[in-house]
Design an enzyme around this catalytic site. Structure first.
Site, mmCIF file in Angstrom:
data_model
loop_
_atom_site.group_PDB
_atom_site.id
_atom_site.type_symbol
_atom_site.label_atom_id
_atom_site.label_comp_id
_atom_site.label_asym_id
_atom_site.label_seq_id
_atom_site.Cartn_x
_atom_site.Cartn_y
_atom_site.Cartn_z
ATOM 1 N N SER A 45 -35.690 11.324 46.807
ATOM 2 C CA SER A 45 -35.201 11.959 45.582
ATOM 3 C C SER A 45 -34.097 12.967 45.886
ATOM 4 O O SER A 45 -33.548 13.586 44.975
ATOM 5 C CB SER A 45 -36.345 12.651 44.828
ATOM 6 O OG SER A 45 -37.001 13.580 45.660
ATOM 7 N N ASN A 132 -46.387 19.452 45.057
ATOM 8 C CA ASN A 132 -46.665 19.116 43.653
ATOM 9 C C ASN A 132 -46.467 20.313 42.730
ATOM 10 O O ASN A 132 -45.878 20.188 41.654
ATOM 11 C CB ASN A 132 -48.099 18.579 43.510
ATOM 12 C CG ASN A 132 -48.308 17.331 44.344
ATOM 13 O OD1 ASN A 132 -47.353 16.769 44.870
ATOM 14 N ND2 ASN A 132 -49.558 16.894 44.464
ATOM 15 N N THR A 177 -22.705 11.954 -1.337
ATOM 16 C CA THR A 177 -24.033 11.393 -1.070
ATOM 17 C C THR A 177 -23.816 9.884 -1.047
ATOM 18 O O THR A 177 -22.948 9.373 -1.764
ATOM 19 C CB THR A 177 -25.071 11.759 -2.160
ATOM 20 O OG1 THR A 177 -24.646 11.196 -3.401
ATOM 21 C CG2 THR A 177 -25.228 13.271 -2.313
ATOM 22 N N HIS A 178 -24.556 9.196 -0.214
ATOM 23 C CA HIS A 178 -24.363 7.741 -0.012
ATOM 24 C C HIS A 178 -22.924 7.412 0.401
ATOM 25 O O HIS A 178 -22.420 6.328 0.099
ATOM 26 C CB HIS A 178 -24.689 6.940 -1.279
ATOM 27 C CG HIS A 178 -25.966 7.332 -1.945
ATOM 28 N ND1 HIS A 178 -27.170 6.711 -1.674
ATOM 29 C CD2 HIS A 178 -26.249 8.307 -2.853
ATOM 30 C CE1 HIS A 178 -28.130 7.266 -2.404
ATOM 31 N NE2 HIS A 178 -27.589 8.255 -3.129
ATOM 32 N N SER A 299 -3.266 4.141 22.536
ATOM 33 C CA SER A 299 -3.639 2.765 22.809
ATOM 34 C C SER A 299 -2.640 2.174 23.802
ATOM 35 O O SER A 299 -1.462 2.519 23.786
ATOM 36 C CB SER A 299 -3.605 1.968 21.499
ATOM 37 O OG SER A 299 -3.386 0.600 21.755
ATOM 38 N N LYS A 305 -0.812 4.575 17.977
ATOM 39 C CA LYS A 305 -2.192 5.020 17.821
ATOM 40 C C LYS A 305 -2.488 6.387 18.436
ATOM 41 O O LYS A 305 -2.022 6.722 19.514
ATOM 42 C CB LYS A 305 -3.155 3.995 18.472
ATOM 43 C CG LYS A 305 -3.205 2.649 17.810
ATOM 44 C CD LYS A 305 -3.861 2.646 16.435
ATOM 45 C CE LYS A 305 -5.286 3.085 16.442
ATOM 46 N NZ LYS A 305 -6.259 2.050 16.681
ATOM 47 N N ASN A 307 -6.171 8.029 18.908
ATOM 48 C CA ASN A 307 -7.581 7.701 18.644
ATOM 49 C C ASN A 307 -8.520 8.881 18.933
ATOM 50 O O ASN A 307 -8.300 9.636 19.871
ATOM 51 C CB ASN A 307 -8.000 6.512 19.514
ATOM 52 C CG ASN A 307 -7.249 5.242 19.148
ATOM 53 O OD1 ASN A 307 -6.946 5.014 17.979
ATOM 54 N ND2 ASN A 307 -6.929 4.442 20.148
ATOM 55 N N TYR A 339 -51.244 14.878 39.998
ATOM 56 C CA TYR A 339 -49.887 14.478 40.374
ATOM 57 C C TYR A 339 -49.831 12.986 40.711
ATOM 58 O O TYR A 339 -50.715 12.450 41.377
ATOM 59 C CB TYR A 339 -49.388 15.294 41.582
ATOM 60 C CG TYR A 339 -48.019 14.838 42.046
ATOM 61 C CD1 TYR A 339 -46.873 15.310 41.417
ATOM 62 C CD2 TYR A 339 -47.875 13.899 43.065
ATOM 63 C CE1 TYR A 339 -45.615 14.867 41.801
ATOM 64 C CE2 TYR A 339 -46.626 13.456 43.459
ATOM 65 C CZ TYR A 339 -45.495 13.938 42.824
ATOM 66 O OH TYR A 339 -44.263 13.493 43.201
ATOM 67 N N GLN A 344 -41.676 12.004 39.939
ATOM 68 C CA GLN A 344 -40.373 12.239 40.550
ATOM 69 C C GLN A 344 -39.238 11.653 39.703
ATOM 70 O O GLN A 344 -38.106 12.124 39.749
ATOM 71 C CB GLN A 344 -40.380 11.618 41.948
ATOM 72 C CG GLN A 344 -39.102 11.757 42.711
ATOM 73 C CD GLN A 344 -39.261 11.277 44.145
ATOM 74 O OE1 GLN A 344 -39.947 11.903 44.945
ATOM 75 N NE2 GLN A 344 -38.655 10.147 44.465
ATOM 76 N N LYS A 347 -36.600 13.584 36.870
ATOM 77 C CA LYS A 347 -35.384 14.389 37.003
ATOM 78 C C LYS A 347 -34.095 13.703 36.542
ATOM 79 O O LYS A 347 -33.304 14.334 35.813
ATOM 80 C CB LYS A 347 -35.261 14.928 38.425
ATOM 81 C CG LYS A 347 -36.156 16.131 38.637
ATOM 82 C CD LYS A 347 -36.533 16.339 40.077
ATOM 83 C CE LYS A 347 -37.983 16.685 40.241
ATOM 84 N NZ LYS A 347 -38.910 15.525 40.146
HETATM 85 N N1 ARG Z 1 -40.074 14.700 45.374
HETATM 86 C C1 ARG Z 1 -41.356 14.872 44.764
HETATM 87 C C2 ARG Z 1 -41.219 14.917 43.236
HETATM 88 O O1 ARG Z 1 -40.138 15.150 42.773
HETATM 89 C C3 ARG Z 1 -42.009 16.108 45.238
HETATM 90 C C4 ARG Z 1 -43.489 16.080 45.236
HETATM 91 C C5 ARG Z 1 -43.980 15.099 46.242
HETATM 92 N N2 ARG Z 1 -45.380 15.180 46.391
HETATM 93 C C6 ARG Z 1 -46.063 14.302 47.096
HETATM 94 N N3 ARG Z 1 -47.331 14.475 47.172
HETATM 95 N N4 ARG Z 1 -45.492 13.265 47.660
HETATM 96 O O2 ARG Z 1 -42.172 14.737 42.510
#
Ligand code: ARG
Length: 479
Positions: A45, A132, A177-178, A299, A305, A307, A339, A344, A347
């Site tokens: 990650s 975690n 409206t509409h 364009s 144009k 745009n 967990y 993960q 994100k």
């Molecule tokens: N990179 C992990 C995440 O974003 C961190 C936690 C990992 N924990 C584990 N027990 N492998 O969730």
């Protein structure tokens, strides 16, 4: 690049397959087989969570301070950890820090760098915590700042709308409206309608910030820890308002993130509807506004144009943000306590929604401030669509005619005006008296959009007085 346009190699060194780990894993003690490099690439990650570096370091420094107070670290060890982390922060910010997929995530990277820098003392930092609760803490810290940033951008956008109100005070626009012409509306009434929506978004941000602003650290892996940590102290050091009460809940919880992305999605929806409106208004057909050219493109084939691409992409990128919310909701729906590594995957959609909405908000504020109303084109079109018909009906009601009767009467007069291809105000007094013998010359006092605007009375309406009252509120509020 291969034929599918994917880079052949990613930014990270591809690890050679060996029986031993190329980099010693922090969790490697029990393993007698090296990890498969494809698995490493699949599970890393660091390519996206490196963005949490600052908040990871902030959390670790608070954790070290707390560990010293409860007697787990000596003051010297604490200081070595804190200054080691400061040095790592500098390395990261000056681009000197090296990322490797073998080290999985930002937490492992920073911990490894700390051990390399300060030796065995660095091996004590992870006492009484797990990744975690660490990742959840980092995310909460990051999101707290992100929430404040979005709030600031929303305020900026509100200011851009309010900044136009004085100048546009005498400009009447058709209200719809509409998507059909309905009643006349003062331009600032439009601008302040958007301020209301963005203000509710701000309230939602403030509200969800309360549930973001809770300490996760100390939940450890899932059950808490036998180390005598002081979570309330850590919370105070990090300015968290509260401490998460149940370790199982904390290490599994992401609903604060769903809420944040939901608020971002509503903001994107508000931006998108506004963008759609202004795209229409900028067309030759409407010609109500002229967008600043620096936010438009031309364009490649049609030289004439100009745009409204920025507005189109603010509208278009809303689809991504809705998708980000969807991704989070589906991600969480089947997860048992506590967990799970699935978490993960939270994100990328969180960061994407945030980046997209921030960029849109920034551009929107500049577009709002820089757009010109085409007053001539607007007023030339105000006479079409019988925008004064409803106020005229209300005038009849105030003279004692029941609403249903007045509605029908005005309907017939509009029909007459349509047949004569004229405005209601152009009908003769005998036309009005034919419809209702009791009518007199005062009918003309409410006909025409200017008069219609003057006739509005109710709280929150588009009357000049109400609009000025609203404007005074916003000016004070946004100071
Ligand atoms: N990179 C992990 C995440 O974003 C961190 C936690 C990992 N924990 C584990 N027990 N492998 O969730």
């Amino acid at each position: 690049m291969d034929t599918q346009g994917k880079p052949k190699k990613n930014n990270f060194e591809i690890q050679k397959e060996t029986e031993t780990f190329s980099i010693k894993k922090a969790w490697g003690g029990v393993f007698n087989q090296a990890t498969d490099p494809r698995m490493e690439r699949f599970t890393e990650s660091i390519s996206f969570d490196q963005r949490l570096y600052y908040h990871d370091i902030l959390g670790s420094q608070a954790h070290a301070k707390m560990l010293e107070t409860v007697g787990i670290l000596t003051p010297e060890e604490r200081d070595a950890i804190i200054s080691g982390l400061d040095a790592i922060l500098q390395d990261i910010e000056s681009g000197k820090f090296e990322y490797k997929i073998e080290l999985e995530d930002i937490h492992m990277h920073i911990e490894r760098a700390l051990i390399e820098r300060i030796g065995d003392t660095g091996r004590k930092l992870h006492t009484g915590r797990s990744r975690n609760d660490q990742v959840s803490t980092d995310l909460r810290l990051w999101m707290r700042d992100a929430a404040d940033h979005v709030d600031g951008l929303l305020k900026n956008l509100q200011r851009a709308f309010i900044g136009r109100c004085d100048e546009d005070m005498d400009c009447i626009l058709p209200g719809y409206t509409h998507t059909q012409r309905a009643q006349p509306v003062l331009a600032p009434h439009y601008w302040m309608a958007y301020c209301e929506k963005y203000d509710r978004d701000r309230q939602r941000i403030h509200d969800c910030r309360k549930r973001i602003n809770i300490l996760s650290l100390g939940a450890a892996a899932l059950a808490g820890t036998s180390i005598p940590i002081n979570r309330h102290m850590t919370a105070e050091l990090l300015s968290f308002e509260d401490v998460g009460k149940n370790s199982l809940d904390i290490s599994s919880d992401r609903d604060y993130a769903v809420e944040f992305v939901f608020v971002l999605t509503l903001i994107a929806e508000h931006l998108s509807s506004w963008a759609e409106e202004w795209i229409l208004w900028s067309t030759e057909e409407f010609h109500f506004i002229q967008l600043p050219q620096k936010f438009c493109t031309g364009s490649s084939i049609m030289p004439q144009k100009v745009n409204p691409d920025t507005l189109e992409l603010i509208r278009g990128k809303t689809a991504r943000v809705v998708g980000d919310l969807q991704t989070l909701l589906v991600l969480l729906k089947g997860l048992p306590l506590a967990y799970n590594r699935d978490l993960q995957e939270d994100k990328p959609p969180i960061f994407d929604a945030y980046d997209t909405v921030c960029a849109s908000l920034e551009l929107a504020a500049d577009i709002v401030a820089g757009t010109k109303l085409d007053r001539e084109a607007i007023s030339a079109k105000l006479d079409r669509g019988h925008l004064d018909a409803t106020t005229f009906m209300e005038y009849l009601i105030l003279r004692g005619i029941p609403q249903r009767t007045a509605h029908e009467l005005v309907g017939k007069l509009v029909r007459k005006a349509l047949n004569q291809k004229c405005r209601l105000a152009d009908l003769s007094l005998s036309d009005f008296q034919e419809a209702d013998a009791s009518l007199d010359e005062t009918v003309y006092s409410v006909l025409g959009v200017q008069q219609a605007i003057l006739a509005f009375k109710s709280y929150g309406s588009t009357s000049q007085e109400q609009v000025k009252t609203q404007l005074n509120f916003w000016i004070k509020y946004l100071e």
